[in-house]
Write a protein that holds these residues in place. Structure first.
Motif, PDB file in Angstrom:
ATOM      1  N   VAL A 161       0.850  -1.209   0.000  1.00 44.61           N
ATOM      2  CA  VAL A 161       0.000   0.000   0.000  1.00 44.61           C
ATOM      3  C   VAL A 161       0.878   1.248   0.000  1.00 44.61           C
ATOM      4  CG1 VAL A 161      -1.968  -1.030   1.204  1.00 44.61           C
ATOM      5  CG2 VAL A 161      -0.096  -0.036   2.540  1.00 44.61           C
ATOM      6  N   ASP A 162       0.269   2.367  -0.445  1.00 43.73           N
ATOM      7  CA  ASP A 162       0.951   3.658  -0.356  1.00 43.73           C
ATOM      8  C   ASP A 162       0.836   4.117   1.106  1.00 43.73           C
ATOM      9  OD1 ASP A 162       1.730   6.270  -0.345  1.00 43.73           O
ATOM     10  OD2 ASP A 162       0.349   6.949  -1.923  1.00 43.73           O
ATOM     11  N   LEU A 163       1.938   4.017   1.820  1.00 43.14           N
ATOM     12  CA  LEU A 163       1.882   4.236   3.269  1.00 43.14           C
ATOM     13  C   LEU A 163       1.394   5.640   3.627  1.00 43.14           C
ATOM     14  CD1 LEU A 163       2.332   2.884   5.988  1.00 43.14           C
ATOM     15  CD2 LEU A 163       4.699   3.667   5.952  1.00 43.14           C
ATOM     16  N   TYR A 164       1.823   6.653   2.875  1.00 42.38           N
ATOM     17  CA  TYR A 164       1.407   8.029   3.197  1.00 42.38           C
ATOM     18  C   TYR A 164      -0.114   8.163   3.101  1.00 42.38           C
ATOM     19  CZ  TYR A 164       0.739  13.065   2.870  1.00 42.38           C
ATOM     20  OH  TYR A 164       0.287  14.346   3.062  1.00 42.38           O
ATOM     21  N   LYS A 165      -0.664   7.558   2.047  1.00 45.02           N
ATOM     22  CA  LYS A 165      -2.123   7.652   1.842  1.00 45.02           C
ATOM     23  C   LYS A 165      -2.860   6.993   3.025  1.00 45.02           C
ATOM     24  CE  LYS A 165      -5.389   6.525  -1.793  1.00 45.02           C
ATOM     25  NZ  LYS A 165      -5.815   5.142  -1.600  1.00 45.02           N
ATOM     26  N   SER A 258       2.564  13.316   7.503  1.00 44.48           N
ATOM     27  CA  SER A 258       3.952  13.483   7.075  1.00 44.48           C
ATOM     28  C   SER A 258       4.898  13.017   8.195  1.00 44.48           C
ATOM     29  CB  SER A 258       4.194  14.961   6.742  1.00 44.48           C
ATOM     30  OG  SER A 258       5.554  15.267   6.712  1.00 44.48           O
ATOM     31  N   LEU A 259       4.561  13.441   9.420  1.00 46.18           N
ATOM     32  CA  LEU A 259       5.400  13.057  10.563  1.00 46.18           C
ATOM     33  C   LEU A 259       5.365  11.542  10.780  1.00 46.18           C
ATOM     34  CD1 LEU A 259       7.142  13.806  13.004  1.00 46.18           C
ATOM     35  CD2 LEU A 259       5.049  14.193  14.301  1.00 46.18           C
ATOM     36  N   LEU A 260       4.145  10.965  10.721  1.00 44.20           N
ATOM     37  CA  LEU A 260       4.030   9.518  10.935  1.00 44.20           C
ATOM     38  C   LEU A 260       4.806   8.748   9.886  1.00 44.20           C
ATOM     39  CD1 LEU A 260       0.260   8.946  11.875  1.00 44.20           C
ATOM     40  CD2 LEU A 260       2.246   9.013  13.395  1.00 44.20           C
ATOM     41  N   LEU A 261       4.733   9.209   8.632  1.00 50.65           N
ATOM     42  CA  LEU A 261       5.440   8.503   7.555  1.00 50.65           C
ATOM     43  C   LEU A 261       6.948   8.497   7.834  1.00 50.65           C
ATOM     44  CD1 LEU A 261       5.357   7.141   4.725  1.00 50.65           C
ATOM     45  CD2 LEU A 261       5.795   9.399   3.768  1.00 50.65           C
ATOM     46  N   ALA A 262       7.508   9.674   8.102  1.00 57.34           N
ATOM     47  CA  ALA A 262       8.957   9.759   8.336  1.00 57.34           C
ATOM     48  C   ALA A 262       9.342   8.945   9.576  1.00 57.34           C
ATOM     49  CB  ALA A 262       9.360  11.225   8.495  1.00 57.34           C
ATOM     50  N   PHE A 263       8.511   9.016  10.601  1.00 59.05           N
ATOM     51  CA  PHE A 263       8.797   8.313  11.869  1.00 59.05           C
ATOM     52  C   PHE A 263       8.811   6.788  11.647  1.00 59.05           C
ATOM     53  CE2 PHE A 263       6.958   7.478  16.386  1.00 59.05           C
ATOM     54  CZ  PHE A 263       8.218   7.406  16.946  1.00 59.05           C
ATOM     55  N   LEU A 264       7.765   6.272  10.994  1.00 56.18           N
ATOM     56  CA  LEU A 264       7.682   4.820  10.786  1.00 56.18           C
ATOM     57  C   LEU A 264       8.775   4.333   9.838  1.00 56.18           C
ATOM     58  CD1 LEU A 264       3.804   4.283  10.613  1.00 56.18           C
ATOM     59  CD2 LEU A 264       5.338   3.752  12.521  1.00 56.18           C
ATOM     60  N   LEU A 265       9.069   5.130   8.798  1.00 57.15           N
ATOM     61  CA  LEU A 265      10.151   4.729   7.882  1.00 57.15           C
ATOM     62  C   LEU A 265      11.473   4.670   8.640  1.00 57.15           C
ATOM     63  CD1 LEU A 265       9.306   6.697   4.587  1.00 57.15           C
ATOM     64  CD2 LEU A 265       8.995   4.256   5.037  1.00 57.15           C
ATOM     65  N   ASN A 266      11.709   5.644   9.508  1.00 62.92           N
ATOM     66  CA  ASN A 266      12.949   5.626  10.287  1.00 62.92           C
ATOM     67  C   ASN A 266      13.008   4.398  11.196  1.00 62.92           C
ATOM     68  OD1 ASN A 266      14.216   7.918   9.278  1.00 62.92           O
ATOM     69  ND2 ASN A 266      13.134   9.285  10.671  1.00 62.92           N
ATOM     70  N   VAL A 267      11.907   4.145  11.907  1.00 57.57           N
ATOM     71  CA  VAL A 267      11.919   3.039  12.868  1.00 57.57           C
ATOM     72  C   VAL A 267      12.055   1.690  12.154  1.00 57.57           C
ATOM     73  CG1 VAL A 267      10.533   1.797  14.584  1.00 57.57           C
ATOM     74  CG2 VAL A 267      10.625   4.292  14.635  1.00 57.57           C
ATOM     75  N   THR A 450       4.952   5.700  -1.538  1.00 60.77           N
ATOM     76  CA  THR A 450       5.938   4.851  -0.854  1.00 60.77           C
ATOM     77  C   THR A 450       5.238   3.526  -0.583  1.00 60.77           C
ATOM     78  OG1 THR A 450       6.752   6.851   0.212  1.00 60.77           O
ATOM     79  CG2 THR A 450       7.481   4.759   1.144  1.00 60.77           C
ATOM     80  N   MET A 451       5.497   2.533  -1.436  1.00 62.95           N
ATOM     81  CA  MET A 451       4.747   1.277  -1.360  1.00 62.95           C
ATOM     82  C   MET A 451       5.343   0.367  -0.276  1.00 62.95           C
ATOM     83  SD  MET A 451       2.527   2.063  -3.507  1.00 62.95           S
ATOM     84  CE  MET A 451       1.540   0.574  -3.597  1.00 62.95           C
ATOM     85  N   ILE A 452       4.488  -0.040   0.637  1.00 65.92           N
ATOM     86  CA  ILE A 452       4.943  -0.795   1.812  1.00 65.92           C
ATOM     87  C   ILE A 452       4.036  -2.010   2.032  1.00 65.92           C
ATOM     88  CG2 ILE A 452       5.087  -0.648   4.366  1.00 65.92           C
ATOM     89  CD1 ILE A 452       7.335   0.909   3.000  1.00 65.92           C
TER      90      ILE A 452
END
Ligand code: HEM
Length: 458
Positions: A161-165, A258-267, A450-452
């Motif tokens: 899925v597109d994680l940001y969406k 936006s914050l959640l996307l960057a946070f989860l990608l980092n983690v 960002t497909m996840i």
């Protein structure tokens, strides 16, 4: 001893590009616009490569100074002589209402905090600052965990899925259930679907009006629990509705996603090497629950530093001002009265003079070290107009991670473009890559999905 030279206007670039093309370039990618201007300036002044010089530009036909040194952003957002006395009449050195009116009034109708300055602003903010603390309660946290667990259940085992969406839908559900106090069991819940804010800008005002009337009905029929009696009695109904509208606006939803996307990608995916699970997740999980919490908060702070969802805020100088330079032999920057100043957060948060030579890189433990010289990232503004939802957003983001960790899922995906790696601080990206891969306005996000895959940990 040599005395400091006279204050000067910042390096002018108006001759480099016409006003029109400057507008376009700036709105296409502030990062690329600013970096290109800095590079141009450095070519002419090679001795100043390490400095984050303020820049002068024409944006929307106004004289604008773009500030991206940490100490200068501070000087604009919390000037030492900011008036807070009761006699104050709104004559603060820099005002927000004037530049915001033109850009935001249609979406954030007055009266509201954002379109206010000085003493009236302070008087309006005081009761809200107390009342907003109820949004940060355990009860609200458990609602956030519940909404997030629902999303995870839906995504586990499904196609990529597109994680940001997906996170945008989740953010809206979180704001609905906390700020507006709606539960999925409530009558009419389905009507207030996330679609309300998905409309393009030209129909956005219609969406705003629809939400405004839903909020008014809600307030009259069953007031959200966090709105205190004090606010209810002391503030006009119109203002309460407008603040609820702001707090659930498209901008707030996009900023939180936006914050959640960057946070989860980092983690989960730090390094971008498709490793499952991510090294940061393992690091967070090692140690006591309290240590895990502290580590997760440190990662969130570092995420806010490198990838602030909102790239900047505007102010207008009410009188002629100066912005201090760092060096004693460099002249300060002159800010003429009625010029606008645009504080650029990603620049300030990567200022080598403040965060050191590795400022551009993601360091998971940067905010775990007890170092009083390390200032907080600027992501929610500074000074008297600091975001009212800052603590709530911080707690809500950690609650989302908590739900992901409890669900024992892993995120798998490697769609990390060079510009995204630059945005996240995993690598250095060129301004061109940044402009291609990251949209920065109204909030930062990847320009492509960002497909996840969300998979259950075995
Ligand atoms: C990740 C999400 C968010 C980000 C990045 C963010 C960021 C910001 C920033 C940068 C400002 C400062 C504006 C300025 O100085 O001109 C601001 C102001 C404000 N924010 Fe947020 N915000 C977020 C979410 C929220 C939420 C959820 C709420 C409500 C619960 C909220 C309520 C407000 C209010 C009321 C102001 C105006 C404060 C004032 O003018 O005194 N924000 N926000």
């Amino acid at each position: 001893m040599t005395s400091k030279p006279q204050p000067q206007l910042p390096a002018g670039n108006a001759s480099m590009l016409s006003g029109v093309s400057e507008n376009l370039t700036f709105h296409a990618s502030p990062e690329s616009f600013i970096v290109n201007h800095v590079l141009h300036y450095h070519k002419q002044h090679p001795g100043e490569v390490a400095n984050r010089v303020p820049l002068r530009a024409k944006i929307l036909n106004r004289n604008v100074i773009i500030v991206s040194a940490y100490h200068q952003v501070r000087a604009v957002l919390c000037p030492r002589d900011e008036r807070t006395d009761d006699e104050g009449d709104g004559k603060v050195p820099y005002v927000a209402a004037a530049p915001y009116k033109r850009l935001m009034e249609a979406f954030f109708p007055p009266p509201n905090l954002l379109l206010n300055d000085g003493c009236p602003h302070r008087k309006m903010k005081e009761p809200w600052a107390v009342c907003v603390q109820s949004l940060e309660s355990e009860k609200m946290q458990s609602r956030i965990v519940a909404r997030t667990s629902g999303l995870i259940k839906r995504l586990v085992g499904s196609e990529a899925v597109d994680l940001y969406k997906e996170l945008k839908e989740l953010s809206w559900e979180i704001f609905l259930s906390t700020v507006l106090d709606f539960s999925p069991a409530d009558q009419g819940y389905a009507d207030i679907n996330a679609g309300i804010w998905h409309s393009p800008r030209k129909t956005g005002i219609g969406a705003r009006k629809k939400l405004q009337s839903i909020i008014l009905d809600r307030l009259r029929s069953r007031r959200p629990v966090w709105i205190s009696e004090d606010v209810l009695k002391s503030r006009p109904e119109e203002e309460i509705v407008n603040h609820l509208l702001m707090s659930t606006s498209s901008l707030a939803v996009k900023a939180f996603s936006s914050l959640l996307l960057a946070f989860l990608l980092n983690v989960y995916l730090f390094g971008g090497d498709d490793a499952v699970p991510g090294q940061i997740l393992k690091w967070i999980a090692t140690g006591s629950p309290q240590e895990a919490e502290e580590k997760a908060e440190a990662v969130l702070q570092e995420t806010l530093r490198l990838s602030p969802p909102i790239v900047g805020v505007m102010r207008r100088a009410t009188t002629e001002r100066t912005l201090p330079s760092l060096g004693s032999s460099e002249s300060d920057t002159m800010v003429p009265a009625s010029w606008d100043v645009w504080s650029y957060f990603p620049g300030a948060n990567r200022d080598h003079a403040v965060f050191g030579g590795d400022a551009d890189y993601f360091k998971m433990a940067r905010y775990l070290v007890d170092d009083s010289r390390l200032p907080p990232p600027i992501a929610f503004g500074l000074g008297s107009k600091t975001c009212l939802g800052q603590q709530f957003v911080f707690k809500a983001a950690t609650a989302v991670l908590q739900a992901f960790r409890q669900s024992r899922v892993e995120l798998k995906g490697s769609v990390i473009s060079p510009g995204m790696k630059g945005w996240l601080g995993w690598e250095i990206a060129s301004p061109e890559q940044w402009a291609k891969d990251i949209k920065q306005l109204p909030t930062q996000r990847p320009s492509k999905p960002t497909m996840i895959h969300v998979i259950r940990n075995t």
